[in-house]
Enzyme design. Structure first.
Site, PDB file in Angstrom:
ATOM      1  N   TYR A  63       4.127 -10.291  15.424  1.00  9.54           N
ATOM      2  CA  TYR A  63       4.291  -9.168  14.494  1.00  9.54           C
ATOM      3  C   TYR A  63       4.937  -7.975  15.185  1.00  9.54           C
ATOM      4  CZ  TYR A  63       3.120  -5.180  11.524  1.00  9.54           C
ATOM      5  OH  TYR A  63       3.182  -4.025  10.778  1.00  9.54           O
ATOM      6  N   TRP A 120      -3.109   1.412  11.361  1.00 11.29           N
ATOM      7  CA  TRP A 120      -4.366   1.241  10.639  1.00 11.29           C
ATOM      8  C   TRP A 120      -4.266   1.729   9.181  1.00 11.29           C
ATOM      9  CZ3 TRP A 120      -9.251   2.654  13.997  1.00 11.29           C
ATOM     10  CH2 TRP A 120      -9.130   2.058  15.261  1.00 11.29           C
ATOM     11  N   GLN A 137       0.818  -1.214   0.000  1.00 12.40           N
ATOM     12  CA  GLN A 137       0.000   0.000   0.000  1.00 12.40           C
ATOM     13  C   GLN A 137       0.857   1.271   0.000  1.00 12.40           C
ATOM     14  OE1 GLN A 137      -3.932  -0.373   2.320  1.00 12.40           O
ATOM     15  NE2 GLN A 137      -2.556  -1.711   3.460  1.00 12.40           N
ATOM     16  N   LEU A 138       1.816   1.345   0.911  1.00 18.81           N
ATOM     17  CA  LEU A 138       2.647   2.543   1.002  1.00 18.81           C
ATOM     18  C   LEU A 138       3.565   2.673  -0.206  1.00 18.81           C
ATOM     19  CD1 LEU A 138       3.619   5.018   2.554  1.00 18.81           C
ATOM     20  CD2 LEU A 138       5.166   3.515   3.840  1.00 18.81           C
ATOM     21  N   THR A 145       5.388   0.236  13.280  1.00 17.74           N
ATOM     22  CA  THR A 145       3.973   0.035  13.587  1.00 17.74           C
ATOM     23  C   THR A 145       3.616   0.356  15.038  1.00 17.74           C
ATOM     24  OG1 THR A 145       2.258  -1.718  13.743  1.00 17.74           O
ATOM     25  CG2 THR A 145       4.530  -2.389  14.083  1.00 17.74           C
ATOM     26  N   ALA A 157       7.679  -5.459   4.590  1.00 18.24           N
ATOM     27  CA  ALA A 157       7.375  -6.010   5.917  1.00 18.24           C
ATOM     28  C   ALA A 157       6.474  -7.225   5.773  1.00 18.24           C
ATOM     29  CB  ALA A 157       6.696  -4.961   6.796  1.00 18.24           C
ATOM     30  N   THR A 217       3.378  -8.316   7.142  1.00 22.50           N
ATOM     31  CA  THR A 217       2.318  -7.613   7.883  1.00 22.50           C
ATOM     32  C   THR A 217       1.069  -8.454   8.138  1.00 22.50           C
ATOM     33  OG1 THR A 217       1.443  -6.696   5.824  1.00 22.50           O
ATOM     34  CG2 THR A 217       3.065  -5.361   7.021  1.00 22.50           C
ATOM     35  N   LYS A 267       8.803  -6.501  14.585  1.00 24.07           N
ATOM     36  CA  LYS A 267       8.954  -5.109  14.142  1.00 24.07           C
ATOM     37  C   LYS A 267       9.786  -4.318  15.155  1.00 24.07           C
ATOM     38  CE  LYS A 267       7.334  -3.208  11.047  1.00 24.07           C
ATOM     39  NZ  LYS A 267       7.920  -2.926   9.699  1.00 24.07           N
TER      40      LYS A 267
END
Length: 288
Positions: free
Chosen positions: A126, A152, A12-13, A102, A61, A63, A130
């Site tokens: 997770y 989120w 997404q990023l 995160t 990552a 995720t 991280k």
């Protein structure tokens, strides 16, 4: 010329950074695990040397929060050991490293928004992996590099809560959504723009941590209600407790992030979550 390596660029990023990249006078190299596996240190070194990379934005990552509970070895390779390798190489070659982390590094038991110095205490694999990545990066002690914790995340790209709610809202007359987990959504496009805007101004002697999410305070239930309202989907959203929707991984009940540090040091304005949700839905063609 600034040559920027973006790892995890199909997420997404990374996808949002790619979309925005034409607005910036940089040369971008977008990679995924097929074109550059960051768990292999020699591959990273070769890529960096061949392409004269001087900045890395690490969006890669593992995720899948529930899946990692039974796949800790691979999660550790990507979320921890690969970050350590990126940090070591970045220090050796004087490369700027921007690493995305995160809210799951916290246990969610706070009573006020978390700031960067608050004690970490992840609940699951997770968050642990991280956090291990963060700690490894800090121990390498490289300069001009930062960690950005976010929460989120959603986008017009990839799978996420917004898309799931739209799909389920059209399939069902009603659905239950958790109301006792509170935080703030992050529109990946806003975070991508923030990273690209602050990048030239990152100058620090040790690794700095910053929080970034959109502005606002809400539960997943509130978020779902707003999605249905904006998309004009006629689906009843009912509030449910976390215990009514058991998952392999524990989620933080409270993951509000204090963004004062990033706003003050880089003079950026963070959009309100409703404004960002509106923009994302419009880009998806879902704003009615």
């Amino acid at each position: 010329m600034n040559n920027i390596l973006v790892t995890g660029s199909n997420g997404q990023l990374g996808s949002e950074i790619r979309k925005l990249s034409s607005n910036y006078d940089y040369t971008f190299f977008f990679t995924d695990r097929n074109s550059l596996d960051i768990t292999y240190e020699e591959d990273i070194k070769e890529f960096i040397q061949t392409n004269n990379i001087n900045t890395i934005i690490n969006c890669a990552a593992y995720t899948a929060v529930d899946k990692v509970e039974s796949d800790e070895v691979n999660a550790d390779k990507i979320n921890h050991l690969a970050v350590k390798s990126l940090a070591i190489i970045s220090k050796e070659k004087n490369i700027k490293l921007i690493h995305v982390s995160t809210d799951y590094v916290f246990d969610g038991k706070n009573y006020k928004p978390y700031n960067e110095a608050d004690e970490t205490n992840p609940n699951g694999v997770y968050g642990k992996t991280k956090l291990d990545g963060e700690v490894a990066m800090q121990k390498v002690n490289l300069t001009n590099s930062i960690i950005i914790r976010t929460s989120w995340v959603y986008s017009s790209f990839g799978a996420n809560f917004v898309k799931t709610m739209i799909r389920l809202g059209r399939e069902r007359d009603s659905l239950g959504v958790i109301f006792d987990q509170v935080g703030t959504p992050t529109y990946a496009r806003d975070l991508a723009k923030a990273i690209l805007d602050i990048m030239p101004n990152i100058k620090n002697e040790k690794v700095e941590i910053y929080n970034y999410s959109n502005e606002g305070v809400l539960s997943w239930y509130d978020f779902a209600k707003e999605i249905m309202t904006m998309a004009k989907i006629d689906c009843i959203v009912n509030p449910i407790e976390t215990k009514e929707y058991p998952t392999p991984a524990s989620r933080p009940h409270y993951s509000l992030l204090n963004k004062s540090k990033i706003k003050e040091e880089f003079n950026i304005i963070i959009p309100y979550y409703k404004d960002s949700l509106d923009e994302c839905l419009r880009r998806m063609g879902e704003r009615k």
